[in-house]
Design a protein around this motif. Structure first.
Motif, PDB file in Angstrom:
ATOM      1  N   HIS A   7      -1.529   0.661  14.383  1.00 52.22           N
ATOM      2  CA  HIS A   7      -0.731  -0.503  13.991  1.00 52.22           C
ATOM      3  C   HIS A   7      -1.217  -0.938  12.608  1.00 52.22           C
ATOM      4  O   HIS A   7      -2.116  -1.761  12.472  1.00 52.22           O
ATOM      5  CB  HIS A   7      -0.916  -1.624  15.024  1.00 52.22           C
ATOM      6  N   LEU A 136       4.644   0.984  21.598  1.00 54.90           N
ATOM      7  CA  LEU A 136       3.486   0.124  21.830  1.00 54.90           C
ATOM      8  C   LEU A 136       3.962  -1.323  21.899  1.00 54.90           C
ATOM      9  O   LEU A 136       4.886  -1.710  21.178  1.00 54.90           O
ATOM     10  CB  LEU A 136       2.454   0.260  20.707  1.00 54.90           C
ATOM     11  N   CYS A 139       2.013  -6.975  18.763  1.00 54.85           N
ATOM     12  CA  CYS A 139       1.076  -8.079  18.596  1.00 54.85           C
ATOM     13  C   CYS A 139       1.453  -9.272  19.474  1.00 54.85           C
ATOM     14  O   CYS A 139       2.165  -9.139  20.462  1.00 54.85           O
ATOM     15  CB  CYS A 139       1.071  -8.484  17.131  1.00 54.85           C
ATOM     16  N   TRP A 173       2.742   2.126  25.890  1.00 54.16           N
ATOM     17  CA  TRP A 173       1.369   1.660  26.022  1.00 54.16           C
ATOM     18  C   TRP A 173       1.291   0.163  25.717  1.00 54.16           C
ATOM     19  O   TRP A 173       1.914  -0.319  24.763  1.00 54.16           O
ATOM     20  CB  TRP A 173       0.462   2.422  25.056  1.00 54.16           C
ATOM     21  N   GLU A 175      -0.696  -3.141  24.410  1.00 56.41           N
ATOM     22  CA  GLU A 175      -1.494  -3.260  23.190  1.00 56.41           C
ATOM     23  C   GLU A 175      -2.321  -4.544  23.240  1.00 56.41           C
ATOM     24  O   GLU A 175      -1.801  -5.603  23.589  1.00 56.41           O
ATOM     25  CB  GLU A 175      -0.538  -3.278  21.994  1.00 56.41           C
ATOM     26  N   GLN A 177      -5.285  -6.939  20.969  1.00 53.02           N
ATOM     27  CA  GLN A 177      -5.870  -7.184  19.657  1.00 53.02           C
ATOM     28  C   GLN A 177      -6.825  -8.372  19.748  1.00 53.02           C
ATOM     29  O   GLN A 177      -6.671  -9.228  20.625  1.00 53.02           O
ATOM     30  CB  GLN A 177      -4.774  -7.498  18.622  1.00 53.02           C
ATOM     31  N   ASN A 188      -4.373 -10.783  26.264  1.00 57.16           N
ATOM     32  CA  ASN A 188      -5.138  -9.581  26.605  1.00 57.16           C
ATOM     33  C   ASN A 188      -5.436  -9.509  28.094  1.00 57.16           C
ATOM     34  O   ASN A 188      -5.357  -8.433  28.701  1.00 57.16           O
ATOM     35  CB  ASN A 188      -6.437  -9.540  25.798  1.00 57.16           C
ATOM     36  N   VAL A 203      -4.023   0.248  24.750  1.00 57.75           N
ATOM     37  CA  VAL A 203      -4.672   0.669  23.512  1.00 57.75           C
ATOM     38  C   VAL A 203      -5.117  -0.543  22.713  1.00 57.75           C
ATOM     39  O   VAL A 203      -4.493  -1.610  22.765  1.00 57.75           O
ATOM     40  CB  VAL A 203      -3.745   1.542  22.624  1.00 57.75           C
ATOM     41  N   THR A 205      -5.612  -2.189  19.046  1.00 58.84           N
ATOM     42  CA  THR A 205      -5.157  -2.071  17.654  1.00 58.84           C
ATOM     43  C   THR A 205      -5.695  -3.263  16.872  1.00 58.84           C
ATOM     44  O   THR A 205      -6.225  -4.211  17.440  1.00 58.84           O
ATOM     45  CB  THR A 205      -3.617  -2.035  17.546  1.00 58.84           C
ATOM     46  N   ASP A 207      -3.752  -4.495  13.892  1.00 55.05           N
ATOM     47  CA  ASP A 207      -2.694  -5.073  13.050  1.00 55.05           C
ATOM     48  C   ASP A 207      -3.177  -5.213  11.612  1.00 55.05           C
ATOM     49  O   ASP A 207      -3.189  -6.313  11.041  1.00 55.05           O
ATOM     50  CB  ASP A 207      -2.270  -6.429  13.616  1.00 55.05           C
ATOM     51  N   THR A 266      -6.334   5.456  22.031  1.00 55.31           N
ATOM     52  CA  THR A 266      -5.620   5.575  20.750  1.00 55.31           C
ATOM     53  C   THR A 266      -5.570   7.034  20.303  1.00 55.31           C
ATOM     54  O   THR A 266      -4.580   7.474  19.714  1.00 55.31           O
ATOM     55  CB  THR A 266      -6.273   4.711  19.653  1.00 55.31           C
TER      56      THR A 266
END
Length: 302
Positions: A7, A136, A139, A173, A175, A177, A188, A203, A205, A207, A266
């Motif tokens: 990302h 994915l 965000c 998947w 995502e 962060q 999350n 996964v 990421t 951003d 990832t």
């Protein structure tokens, strides 16, 4: 373990991304990574340049973009009453040639049919052109994240199930962060719960909108220019903290030390994306007029 940035925004995320391709590719290579995805907002403008730059450095280029997904029809400018926002974000990556062609179709549809402030697609065309793609969840502005932020776990679950069914097994998947934004903790936790309940992979990421932590201030100026706001305007759009840079695997592992598998995931996604360009030149055919046997005879008359 091998972490891959899936990302990432380049300067082709106009007035939002600050990563220039040569420096970005060089930096990722210096971090010891073997792959990189570019996911600019709604467009594929850097695809060929990125592909050439990355392959020249021995880096696997993963082509994609971060789509704007309308809640409701892409042609409508009205936000549905039930929707948490006008649109959501969704990361799309090409696995193969079919996937790349579908990325082109979806990006074009966004600009030609769904443009309202942003080049939007909708679930109708996403379902039609999902072959060859990996999705994915994106965000905090992803559809699943928006529902989780509302505390609406059941709608988030329905959304995740729709994407999983649309993209197919192992092609969607969740995502997660961590940029120091309080809502990320809620989202999350919901993502991990959905992953366990629905059997979906997760996964990590970051951003990434700029290259290094010290570039955060320059990027903030870029955002002010992009939104037409004064730097000292307390109400203007800005990023939280200085975390949206291209982090190393060690830095990502520090953030997600309790879930090292989401870094390994990832690489699993990257390994699914094996699209390669074939440089071809297509010259239009012009039939010779009757009576001319070759091009030279025709040129003599011109």
């Amino acid at each position: 373990m091998a972490f891959v940035h899936l990302h990432t925004h380049s300067e082709y995320s106009l007035l939002d991304g600050a990563n220039r391709l040569p420096e970005l590719v060089q930096h990722v290579q210096s971090l010891g990574m073997d792959s990189l995805a570019i996911t600019d907002h709604g467009n594929l403008h850097c695809a060929w340049s990125f592909y050439e730059e990355a392959t020249a450095k021995g880096l696997r280029p993963i082509l994609g973009f971060e789509a704007y997904l309308a809640f409701g029809p892409r042609t409508s400018i009205q936000k549905p009453a039930w929707a948490p926002a006008q649109y959501s974000h969704l990361v799309l990556l090409a696995k193969d040639r079919t996937g790349y062609r579908n990325l082109i179709r979806l990006s074009s549809i966004g600009f030609l049919e769904g443009f309202y402030r942003r080049p939007r697609i909708d679930k109708e065309v996403l379902a039609q052109y999902s072959e060859g793609l990996v999705g994915l969840a994106a965000c905090l502005s992803g559809e699943i994240s928006l529902f989780l932020r509302q505390g609406n776990y059941e709608e988030a679950k329905k959304s995740a199930q729709w994407f999983a069914q649309t993209f197919g097994e192992d092609n969607f998947w969740l995502e997660v962060q961590l940029h120091g934004i309080p809502e990320e903790t809620i989202v999350n936790a919901g993502m991990f719960q959905l992953g366990k309940e629905l059997g979906l992979g997760v996964v990590a990421t970051n951003d990434a909108h700029y290259l290094r932590r010290e570039d955060a201030e320059a990027h903030d100026v870029l955002l002010a220019i992009g939104t037409g706001a004064e730097l000292d305007d307390p109400k203007r759009f800005r990023f939280t903290g200085e975390e949206s840079y291209v982090k190393s695997e060690a830095e990502m592992l520090l953030l997600f030390r309790d879930h090292p598998e989401i870094l390994s995931n990832t690489q699993a996604v990257a390994n699914r994306c094996e699209f390669t360009f074939e440089k071809q030149y297509f010259v239009p055919a012009f039939p010779l007029p009757e009576g001319y046997q070759n091009e030279n005879a025709l040129l003599e008359t011109l």
